[in-house]
Design a protein around this motif. Structure first.
Motif, PDB file in Angstrom:
ATOM      1  N   SER A 237       2.667 -12.288 -13.549  1.00 55.88           N
ATOM      2  CA  SER A 237       1.605 -11.320 -13.796  1.00 55.88           C
ATOM      3  C   SER A 237       2.029 -10.216 -14.758  1.00 55.88           C
ATOM      4  CB  SER A 237       1.159 -10.694 -12.470  1.00 55.88           C
ATOM      5  OG  SER A 237       2.245 -10.056 -11.813  1.00 55.88           O
ATOM      6  N   ARG A 238       3.358 -10.071 -14.978  1.00 55.76           N
ATOM      7  CA  ARG A 238       3.798  -9.019 -15.886  1.00 55.76           C
ATOM      8  C   ARG A 238       4.424  -9.610 -17.127  1.00 55.76           C
ATOM      9  NH1 ARG A 238       6.793  -5.576 -12.425  1.00 55.76           N
ATOM     10  NH2 ARG A 238       8.576  -6.322 -13.598  1.00 55.76           N
TER      11      ARG A 238
ATOM     12  N   GLU B 185       0.833  -1.212   0.000  1.00 57.12           N
ATOM     13  CA  GLU B 185       0.000   0.000   0.000  1.00 57.12           C
ATOM     14  C   GLU B 185       0.866   1.260   0.000  1.00 57.12           C
ATOM     15  OE1 GLU B 185      -2.381  -0.571   3.444  1.00 57.12           O
ATOM     16  OE2 GLU B 185      -3.746  -2.012   2.469  1.00 57.12           O
ATOM     17  N   HIS B 186       1.980   1.192   0.698  1.00 56.71           N
ATOM     18  CA  HIS B 186       2.893   2.328   0.726  1.00 56.71           C
ATOM     19  C   HIS B 186       3.500   2.561  -0.653  1.00 56.71           C
ATOM     20  CE1 HIS B 186       6.435   4.746   2.030  1.00 56.71           C
ATOM     21  NE2 HIS B 186       5.578   5.179   2.941  1.00 56.71           N
ATOM     22  N   ASP B 187       3.821   1.463  -1.367  1.00 57.09           N
ATOM     23  CA  ASP B 187       4.330   1.580  -2.736  1.00 57.09           C
ATOM     24  C   ASP B 187       3.318   2.281  -3.640  1.00 57.09           C
ATOM     25  OD1 ASP B 187       6.706   0.303  -2.146  1.00 57.09           O
ATOM     26  OD2 ASP B 187       6.009  -1.672  -2.783  1.00 57.09           O
ATOM     27  N   VAL B 188       2.054   1.925  -3.471  1.00 53.31           N
ATOM     28  CA  VAL B 188       1.004   2.543  -4.284  1.00 53.31           C
ATOM     29  C   VAL B 188       0.871   4.021  -3.950  1.00 53.31           C
ATOM     30  CG1 VAL B 188      -1.471   2.539  -4.800  1.00 53.31           C
ATOM     31  CG2 VAL B 188      -0.238   0.366  -4.580  1.00 53.31           C
ATOM     32  N   GLU B 189       0.899   4.349  -2.671  1.00 54.91           N
ATOM     33  CA  GLU B 189       0.807   5.753  -2.261  1.00 54.91           C
ATOM     34  C   GLU B 189       1.956   6.586  -2.809  1.00 54.91           C
ATOM     35  OE1 GLU B 189       0.713   5.691   1.958  1.00 54.91           O
ATOM     36  OE2 GLU B 189      -1.297   4.774   2.090  1.00 54.91           O
ATOM     37  N   ASP B 190       3.133   5.987  -2.878  1.00 53.44           N
ATOM     38  CA  ASP B 190       4.309   6.695  -3.383  1.00 53.44           C
ATOM     39  C   ASP B 190       4.372   6.731  -4.909  1.00 53.44           C
ATOM     40  OD1 ASP B 190       5.166   7.248  -0.853  1.00 53.44           O
ATOM     41  OD2 ASP B 190       6.674   5.649  -0.784  1.00 53.44           O
ATOM     42  N   GLY B 191       3.455   6.038  -5.573  1.00 54.31           N
ATOM     43  CA  GLY B 191       3.459   6.012  -7.029  1.00 54.31           C
ATOM     44  C   GLY B 191       4.470   5.057  -7.627  1.00 54.31           C
TER      45      GLY B 191
ATOM     46  N   SER C 116       1.550   0.763  -9.427  1.00 49.41           N
ATOM     47  CA  SER C 116       0.198   1.201  -9.758  1.00 49.41           C
ATOM     48  C   SER C 116      -0.832   0.331  -9.047  1.00 49.41           C
ATOM     49  CB  SER C 116      -0.019   1.125 -11.263  1.00 49.41           C
ATOM     50  OG  SER C 116       0.001  -0.233 -11.692  1.00 49.41           O
ATOM     51  N   PRO C 117      -2.042   0.839  -8.823  1.00 46.51           N
ATOM     52  CA  PRO C 117      -3.084   0.016  -8.187  1.00 46.51           C
ATOM     53  C   PRO C 117      -3.351  -1.270  -8.953  1.00 46.51           C
ATOM     54  CG  PRO C 117      -3.719   2.328  -8.189  1.00 46.51           C
ATOM     55  CD  PRO C 117      -2.487   2.229  -9.029  1.00 46.51           C
ATOM     56  N   GLU C 118      -3.298  -1.198 -10.298  1.00 44.23           N
ATOM     57  CA  GLU C 118      -3.555  -2.399 -11.097  1.00 44.23           C
ATOM     58  C   GLU C 118      -2.474  -3.450 -10.863  1.00 44.23           C
ATOM     59  OE1 GLU C 118      -3.335   0.679 -12.276  1.00 44.23           O
ATOM     60  OE2 GLU C 118      -5.460   1.137 -12.594  1.00 44.23           O
ATOM     61  N   ALA C 119      -1.215  -2.996 -10.837  1.00 41.38           N
ATOM     62  CA  ALA C 119      -0.119  -3.934 -10.609  1.00 41.38           C
ATOM     63  C   ALA C 119      -0.178  -4.500  -9.198  1.00 41.38           C
ATOM     64  CB  ALA C 119       1.217  -3.254 -10.858  1.00 41.38           C
ATOM     65  N   ALA C 120      -0.581  -3.695  -8.227  1.00 42.84           N
ATOM     66  CA  ALA C 120      -0.675  -4.169  -6.841  1.00 42.84           C
ATOM     67  C   ALA C 120      -1.710  -5.278  -6.714  1.00 42.84           C
ATOM     68  CB  ALA C 120      -1.012  -3.003  -5.916  1.00 42.84           C
ATOM     69  N   ARG C 121      -2.811  -5.173  -7.457  1.00 42.94           N
ATOM     70  CA  ARG C 121      -3.855  -6.193  -7.392  1.00 42.94           C
ATOM     71  C   ARG C 121      -3.372  -7.517  -7.968  1.00 42.94           C
ATOM     72  NH1 ARG C 121      -7.344  -1.669  -8.364  1.00 42.94           N
ATOM     73  NH2 ARG C 121      -7.162  -1.914 -10.626  1.00 42.94           N
TER      74      ARG C 121
END
Length: 552
Positions: free
Chosen positions: A551-552, A530-536, A539-544
């Motif tokens: 996945s990539r 979540e911290h990675d997402v907040e820092d940009g 991305s939210p899509e990659a986090a999911r």
């Protein structure tokens, strides 16, 4: 016998002398590549040519320095030339100095009371040395002669007098003669500083004490390295193998293979099985192979230990002639110094990960992401940072130079003031770090617009198809990519190795790879993600998708 305290004083004084040489070189250099990016290295060597002290500069320069010094002295002697007091030799022949043509090496003997007590040396990357394309490194180059002017070992200074005929010869064969002359004079200033400090040591402690101290310093590092190995492997040891690949312009892959034989007494790195040399600049001369191999081994067994030729007495490197890691002339080698060196480090680290689990990070980006631009009377070169590999304890580092390079970025303000360039982007690349319990470092996005017509741009990079590998279940980092956005808005994808012409208003984009991940992505704590997402950074899509393999 010189006491241990005096030896330690001399050892640290020699290291400081190498560092001071670097400060002088930086402060007096002309080109941004040396003055701002710090693309140079300085060292002190014993009369035997063995490295006794180095500054914390460029690994690929320093690891090849003893080879370059010994080869230069030998080549001069074979031509009936000896280096006396006040002489300075110069060369950039990679098959002698050990890197590539852009690295101009200067060497000065230090005499005290008529006795040779040391050599002082430095290498500096000159932004242009002639050749088919600005900067020398380019797609389509097929021989050493096409990469630029080859300077055989020759006296640049004779008995304290600068040979202006040699300087004029060099100036006449490059696109940036003013920069070449200014940087060359800075290299000589650094040598003079080193000579002065070594002479001061000899006058303070005596010539005999200084020479004995050199041997004691080398002997201590040799014994210390063997003690480290004994602590790591005990009475055992073993053989560990790995292979990786570089990406040829043709689209094919060329293999680099290593077998490490590790015992309590020594490490043998055998590159038998590596592919034959190729007809493009990805060949790495033997000096580069030595530098990359010893760098990787030292980084794993003890990154903080003193580095000198005592370490090389414990590590043996076997590189078959005529291969990617020990070519024969006139094979081109410009990209081997900057790109294949990274792959050699990668493959040795991969083998060490088998030998010493938990001590080796995942793969860093594996490329220096070289960008070269040139026009009428100017040339610009830089390597661009990327993501380092995730470590057994923590995430990789975002946007740094890794492994065989240790330079800085070119400050945008400096580049825009010196060249007809306008920078459009310089930022971290989201989602580029390999997923894992510990995430790989992020790569970089760098974009530059050219402000005149007829600019030649070369992109020379790796890891566009084979991504930086993860460890212990970690996933690979994002691959390299680059493209041009024309002034008209048209977008043109570039291969990882390309030389093209740009017009005013065209913009080249470089996206460097991220580091590989370490450990299973499913084990990454939710709050860290979540911290990675907040820092940009993710991305939210990659986090999911973070816990979905591949996945990539």
């Amino acid at each position: 016998m010189v006491d241990r305290v005096t030896i330690e004083v001399i050892r640290h004084a020699a290291i400081f002398t190498a560092e001071e040489m670097g400060v002088v070189l930086r402060n007096t250099a002309f080109s941004p590549n040396i003055r701002d990016r710090l693309d140079y290295s300085c060292a002190i060597l014993a009369p035997s040519g063995e490295l006794v002290a180095q500054a914390e500069h460029i690994p690929v320069h320093l690891g090849s320095m003893p080879i370059g010094v010994k080869n230069m002295v030998k080549a001069l002697e074979e031509n009936g030339v000896s280096l006396g007091p006040g002489d300075v030799a110069v060369s950039n022949d990679p098959y002698i100095t050990g890197t590539h043509l852009n690295d101009v090496m200067v060497l000065k003997p230090v005499y005290v009371d008529g006795e040779l007590v040391a050599y002082v040396a430095n290498k500096a990357h000159h932004v242009d040395v002639g050749g088919l394309v600005p900067g020398g490194i380019g797609a389509g180059v097929r021989s050493l002669r096409e990469e630029g002017l080859v300077i055989p070992p020759v006296k640049l200074v004779e008995a304290g007098r600068l040979r202006t005929d040699i300087v004029r010869l060099l100036e006449a064969n490059v696109r940036t003669p003013r920069s070449l002359r200014g940087d060359l004079m800075a290299q000589l200033a650094a040598l003079n500083t080193g000579e002065k400090r070594i002479r001061e040591l000899a006058e303070r402690y005596g010539v005999d004490a200084l020479l004995e101290a050199w041997e004691e310093i080398l002997g201590y590092t040799e014994k210390y390295t063997r003690t480290l190995l004994q602590g790591l492997v005990g009475d055992g040891g073993g053989a560990y193998e790995a292979e990786d690949y570089v990406e040829l312009e043709s689209g094919e892959l060329a293999k680099i293979r290593v077998r490490l034989e590790i015992s309590p007494e020594r490490i043998v790195a055998d590159f038998t099985g590596t592919d034959r040399q190729v007809d493009e600049p990805l060949n790495a001369v033997y000096g580069v192979t030595v530098a990359a191999t010893t760098y990787a081994i030292k980084a794993v067994i003890d990154p903080d230990m003193p580095m000198n030729s005592g370490f090389y007495r414990v590590v043996e490197i076997q590189a078959p002639r005529g291969t990617l890691v020990n070519p024969v002339p006139p094979a081109p080698v410009g990209g081997g110094n900057v790109e294949t060196s990274q792959r050699i480090a990668d493959v040795v680290l991969r083998a060490l990960a088998e030998a010493f689990p938990g001590r080796v990070p995942a793969a860093s980006c594996g490329t220096m992401s070289n960008l070269l631009l040139g026009g009428k009377g100017w040339a610009f070169y830089e390597t661009i940072g990327c993501g380092s590999g995730a470590r057994p304890c923590c995430d990789g580092v975002d946007g740094v130079h890794t492994n065989m390079t240790n330079t800085l970025n070119t400050p945008i303000e400096v580049a825009e003031a010196e060249y007809p360039l306008l920078f459009r982007a310089y930022e971290l690349r989201p989602d580029s770090g390999g997923p894992g319990r510990w995430r790989g470092g992020l790569g970089v996005v760098r974009a530059v617009t050219v402000l005149e017509d007829g600019v030649t741009v070369t992109v020379y990079a790796e890891r566009s198809r084979l991504r930086p590998w993860g460890l212990e279940g970690g996933e690979p980092g994002a691959p390299f990519r680059s493209y041009v956005v024309k002034a008209s808005g048209e977008r043109v994808e570039l291969p990882a190795k390309a030389t093209v012409r740009l017009s005013r208003g065209d913009t080249v984009y470089i996206e460097t790879p991220g580091g590989g991940g370490y450990g299973s992505p499913c084990e990454r704590p939710r709050d860290q993600l979540e911290h990675d997402v907040e820092d940009g950074k993710v991305s939210p899509e990659a986090a999911r998708r973070y816990c979905q393999p591949g996945s990539r």
